[in-house]
Enzyme design. Structure first.
Site, PDB file in Angstrom:
ATOM      1  N   ALA A 106      38.910  28.422   4.189  1.00 27.89           N
ATOM      2  CA  ALA A 106      39.080  27.697   2.927  1.00 27.89           C
ATOM      3  C   ALA A 106      38.642  28.438   1.669  1.00 27.89           C
ATOM      4  O   ALA A 106      39.044  28.051   0.571  1.00 27.89           O
ATOM      5  CB  ALA A 106      38.346  26.357   3.006  1.00 27.89           C
ATOM      6  N   GLY A 110      40.885  27.165  -3.401  1.00 27.49           N
ATOM      7  CA  GLY A 110      42.114  26.715  -4.038  1.00 27.49           C
ATOM      8  C   GLY A 110      42.811  25.615  -3.265  1.00 27.49           C
ATOM      9  O   GLY A 110      43.134  24.552  -3.805  1.00 27.49           O
ATOM     10  N   LYS A 111      43.030  25.853  -1.976  1.00 25.41           N
ATOM     11  CA  LYS A 111      43.745  24.857  -1.174  1.00 25.41           C
ATOM     12  C   LYS A 111      42.865  23.653  -0.869  1.00 25.41           C
ATOM     13  O   LYS A 111      43.357  22.521  -0.766  1.00 25.41           O
ATOM     14  CB  LYS A 111      44.277  25.499   0.101  1.00 25.41           C
ATOM     15  CG  LYS A 111      45.389  26.518  -0.175  1.00 25.41           C
ATOM     16  CD  LYS A 111      45.928  27.141   1.090  1.00 25.41           C
ATOM     17  CE  LYS A 111      47.057  28.118   0.750  1.00 25.41           C
ATOM     18  NZ  LYS A 111      46.598  29.256  -0.064  1.00 25.41           N
ATOM     19  N   ASP A 173      45.106  29.002   6.316  1.00 25.54           N
ATOM     20  CA  ASP A 173      45.571  30.019   5.372  1.00 25.54           C
ATOM     21  C   ASP A 173      44.967  31.326   5.860  1.00 25.54           C
ATOM     22  O   ASP A 173      43.872  31.707   5.472  1.00 25.54           O
ATOM     23  CB  ASP A 173      45.111  29.669   3.957  1.00 25.54           C
ATOM     24  CG  ASP A 173      45.679  30.612   2.912  1.00 25.54           C
ATOM     25  OD1 ASP A 173      46.857  30.994   3.045  1.00 25.54           O
ATOM     26  OD2 ASP A 173      44.944  30.983   1.981  1.00 25.54           O
ATOM     27  N   CYS A 226      49.560  35.220   2.461  1.00 23.17           N
ATOM     28  CA  CYS A 226      50.019  35.790   1.185  1.00 23.17           C
ATOM     29  C   CYS A 226      50.596  37.174   1.461  1.00 23.17           C
ATOM     30  O   CYS A 226      50.254  38.156   0.805  1.00 23.17           O
ATOM     31  CB  CYS A 226      48.888  35.840   0.161  1.00 23.17           C
ATOM     32  SG  CYS A 226      47.432  36.759   0.688  1.00 23.17           S
TER      33      CYS A 226
END
Length: 446
Positions: A106, A110-111, A173, A226
């Site tokens: 995390a 941001g998420k 992520d 990303c």
């Protein structure tokens, strides 16, 4: 002119074909700057240009000095890359009936700040980061965002194996080769190699395997990176579906020009959208071998925590929705709906944040917590307040001495900027002690 690794150019030309020259040109253009506004502030519109897939996302024409804005430190907005805000669409479609959500990787937040804003208000979000220093940054950003139903943990993905079938949704992520950050973080170029891509794939699969059993059957699994290459993106999603048991879920992108839909997810390229490189896939778990869901029970020993509801309920809004307890010399408001879950996590995981800390007890003194000041549940009317102008707010955030009106009563005072809380001072009459957290203070000069 960005100098791309030769191997990256060859691989990406295969991926993009005749669009590669447009892609390369975009990598040499200015990085878009955008923020996502917190609902703790009303009618804040930083610009006239919104992020199409996130109503609270705004683009800036140029990058301001964010550190010099007290509203950033008050949690009024979060500086976030636009492409990653697409998670908002996933939440809207697939997470409106969830109770337990895990954001596994995390940091910096941001998420997680996005999830905490758009998930159902009565859900519980566990935001985890394995690296300790990054976990502390995550905790800082979640504190500033101010939502109460948050637990921040500093654990390895494997630690979540004990929570079999517990989460309704898991977001990973994943740490990746960072190809999508080439123009934003130039060092990512020098660190890139085909070998690093292959190592990232191995690491990503390991992380996913470790956390997989914590997701309930029919639960939602979100995987994102990303980076651009297929190995870390589509190939990993295909592996999840075939090996672990999942099916890919669709997201309607008809209103969002430029996003590329593939068989296994959605791609964002800087020459197609106003954002950085990003990949996201949404899946539903359909495997049948998950161990039975864990049962969180009422432990009588946990009930021995000192009940401090009567003394502190006036300091928070909707106090009946919280259990206010004394734990380790701290007064904490736990969400009543998830009280025993929070205690279980406190016992079995390395929790950095768990509930809203209202105050800390030091001897005979009860010191109001910085987390309370920034929380959305604080009852501001319960405290004496001082509104600061810009210069005084910056001095406060530097942890410098500030001058206040002689008419202000002695004791703990909540300081605000544009009516948003920034933290606490203790007015001693002849001077005021600045209680802003030492490790958060502004150090840069401007």
């Amino acid at each position: 002119m960005i100098q791309l690794p030769e191997a990256f150019v060859e691989r990406t030309k295969t991926l993009l074909a005749d669009e590669f020259s447009a892609f390369e040109k975009a990598l040499n253009e200015t990085v878009p700057v955008c923020v996502r506004v917190n609902d703790k502030i009303v009618d804040l519109s930083p610009s006239d240009t919104k992020v199409k897939w996130c109503d609270d996302g705004f683009y800036f024409d140029e990058r301001p000095i964010f550190t010099a804005d007290p509203l950033l430190h008050a949690g009024a907005y979060y500086v976030q890359e636009a492409s990653s805000m697409f998670l908002n669409q996933v939440v809207d479609v697939y997470m409106q009936n969830v109770n337990y959500v895990l954001d596994l990787c995390a940091a910096p937040g941001g998420k997680s700040t996005l999830l905490s804003q758009y998930l159902p208000k009565d859900s519980l979000l566990v935001s985890n980061e394995f690296v300790r220093s990054r976990a502390m940054i995550l905790a800082e950003n979640m504190t500033k965002w101010g939502n109460p139903n948050i637990v921040v943990t500093n654990n390895s993905p494997k630690d979540f194996e004990r929570l079999h079938g517990f989460f309704d949704a898991v977001i990973v992520d994943a740490p990746c080769s960072g190809e999508g950050m080439f123009r934003k973080v130039p060092d990512a170029i020098s660190e890139w190699s085909v070998q690093n891509v292959q190592q990232c794939v191995i690491r990503q699969k390991s992380i996913i395997e470790d956390v997989w059993d914590s997701l309930r059957n029919e639960g939602v699994f979100v995987y994102s990176t990303c980076t651009y290459n297929k190995e870390e993106n589509e190939d990993n999603v295909e592996w999840i579906c075939k090996t672990l048991g999942a099916e890919v879920l669709p997201i309607d992108i008809s209103k969002f020009d430029g996003i590329i839909q593939t068989e296994f997810g959605y791609r964002f390229f800087p020459h197609k959208v106003k954002g950085e490189g990003f990949f996201i896939s949404v899946m539903r778990k359909i495997s049948e071998n998950t161990v039975s869901e864990i049962k969180i029970k009422n432990n009588k020993k946990d009930n021995k925590l000192i009940d401090r509801h009567k003394e502190f309920s006036n300091q928070i809004n909707n106090a009946d929705d919280f259990e206010i307890k004394e734990l380790n010399q701290k007064i904490i408001a736990f969400p009543k709906k998830y009280y025993f879950e929070c205690l279980y996590l406190e016992k079995h995981f390395n929790c950095i944040l768990n509930g809203v800390e209202i105050a800390e007890i030091k001897g005979k003194d009860i010191i109001p917590s910085h987390q309370l000041a920034l929380s959305k549940i604080i009852n501001i009317d319960a405290f004496d307040t001082v509104e600061l102008n810009y210069e005084a707010a910056i001095a406060f955030l530097r942890k410098e001495s500030i001058n206040i009106n002689d008419e202000i009563p002695r004791g703990y005072i909540l300081v605000t900027y544009q009516h948003l809380p920034l933290g606490w001072i203790k007015n001693l009459g002849n001077r005021a002690n600045n209680l802003y957290p030492q490790h958060w203070r502004i150090r840069m000069s401007f």
